[in-house]
Scaffold this active site. Structure first.
Site, PDB file in Angstrom:
ATOM      1  N   HIS A 151      20.184  38.101   6.208  1.00 26.89           N
ATOM      2  CA  HIS A 151      21.101  38.335   7.327  1.00 26.89           C
ATOM      3  C   HIS A 151      20.379  38.928   8.524  1.00 26.89           C
ATOM      4  O   HIS A 151      19.250  39.407   8.409  1.00 26.89           O
ATOM      5  CB  HIS A 151      22.279  39.242   6.914  1.00 26.89           C
ATOM      6  CG  HIS A 151      21.927  40.631   6.512  1.00 26.89           C
ATOM      7  ND1 HIS A 151      21.657  41.002   5.216  1.00 26.89           N
ATOM      8  CD2 HIS A 151      21.790  41.777   7.232  1.00 26.89           C
ATOM      9  CE1 HIS A 151      21.395  42.303   5.160  1.00 26.89           C
ATOM     10  NE2 HIS A 151      21.452  42.798   6.384  1.00 26.89           N
ATOM     11  N   HIS A 171      18.077  44.885  12.728  1.00 27.60           N
ATOM     12  CA  HIS A 171      17.108  44.446  11.717  1.00 27.60           C
ATOM     13  C   HIS A 171      17.373  43.020  11.282  1.00 27.60           C
ATOM     14  O   HIS A 171      18.456  42.482  11.493  1.00 27.60           O
ATOM     15  CB  HIS A 171      17.107  45.364  10.484  1.00 27.60           C
ATOM     16  CG  HIS A 171      18.413  45.442   9.742  1.00 27.60           C
ATOM     17  ND1 HIS A 171      19.385  46.367  10.029  1.00 27.60           N
ATOM     18  CD2 HIS A 171      18.901  44.709   8.712  1.00 27.60           C
ATOM     19  CE1 HIS A 171      20.408  46.203   9.207  1.00 27.60           C
ATOM     20  NE2 HIS A 171      20.148  45.194   8.396  1.00 27.60           N
ATOM     21  N   GLU A 203      25.502  40.819  10.236  1.00 21.99           N
ATOM     22  CA  GLU A 203      25.966  42.183  10.030  1.00 21.99           C
ATOM     23  C   GLU A 203      26.104  42.839  11.401  1.00 21.99           C
ATOM     24  O   GLU A 203      25.257  42.653  12.276  1.00 21.99           O
ATOM     25  CB  GLU A 203      24.920  42.955   9.193  1.00 21.99           C
ATOM     26  CG  GLU A 203      25.281  44.401   8.925  1.00 21.99           C
ATOM     27  CD  GLU A 203      24.215  45.130   8.089  1.00 21.99           C
ATOM     28  OE1 GLU A 203      23.061  44.670   8.038  1.00 21.99           O
ATOM     29  OE2 GLU A 203      24.551  46.165   7.485  1.00 21.99           O
TER      30      GLU A 203
HETATM   31 CO    CO Z   1      21.463  44.888   6.823  1.00 20.29          CO
END
Ligand code: CO
Length: 134
Positions: free
Chosen positions: A79, A7, A130
Site C-alpha cells: 500500500h 510511506h 492508507e
Molecule cells: Co501503512
C-alpha cells in the site's frame, strides 16, 4: 486534500533478507525489526530523505498481509500512505465521491499511533491506499 507521501509499504517474506538488501545493496538507513502483534506484522522502517519505506513481514496466524503474500510469492508493494489533516473530513469527501472505505469506516490507530483508514484498491487503480491523519 492529500498531503505528503508518508510511506510506501512493501510486503516481504523474509524481513532479514529485505533489510539487508535495503541497507547493504541500496545503502539506506534501516531500523531494527519492530514486532507489531496488534497489526499482525513485523515492520522495518527504511528512512529516506523525503519519505519512508516500510518492509512488512507477517506475524502470527491472522496477518493481514498473509493472503497478499500467497498471491505475490516474491512479495511486492502492499500500500501507499498519504497524509491528511482531518481524516474524518477526508473519509466523508471520499464516500461522497463514491470511493469505498474499508472496514466500518471508523479510523483506527495505525502502526504509528495515529488514526488511519484504508481505501478499496479497486477504486484506486489497483492500489491499496492508507490515509493517515498527521
Ligand atoms: Co501503512
Amino acid at each position: 486534500m492529500i498531503g505528503r507521501l508518508n510511506h510506501v509499504a512493501i510486503a516481504v517474506k523474509d524481513l532479514d533478507r529485505s533489510s539487508a538488501l535495503y541497507r547493504d545493496t541500496l545503502g539506506a538507513r534501516v531500523s531494527p525489526p519492530l514486532p507489531q502483534p496488534e497489526h499482525g506484522v513485523t515492520v522495518v522502517f527504511v528512512e529516506l530523505p523525503n519519505t519512508k519505506i516500510e518492509l512488512l513481514e507477517p506475524l502470527g496466524d491472522n496477518s493481514p498481509i498473509a493472503k497478499f503474500l500467497e498471491k505475490n510469492s516474491d512479495g511486492g508493494m502492499h500500500h501507499v500512505c498519504y497524509e491528511v489533516e482531518d481524516i474524518r473530513a477526508a473519509r466523508d469527501r471520499l464516500k461522497q465521491k463514491g470511493a469505498r472505505v474499508l472496514g466500518d469506516g471508523e479510523p483506527k490507530v495505525g502502526a504509528h499511533g495515529k488514526p488511519v483508514l484504508f481505501l478499496h484498491p479497486k477504486d484506486f487503480g489497483g492500489t491499496l491506499v492508507e490515509l493517515e491523519q498527521v
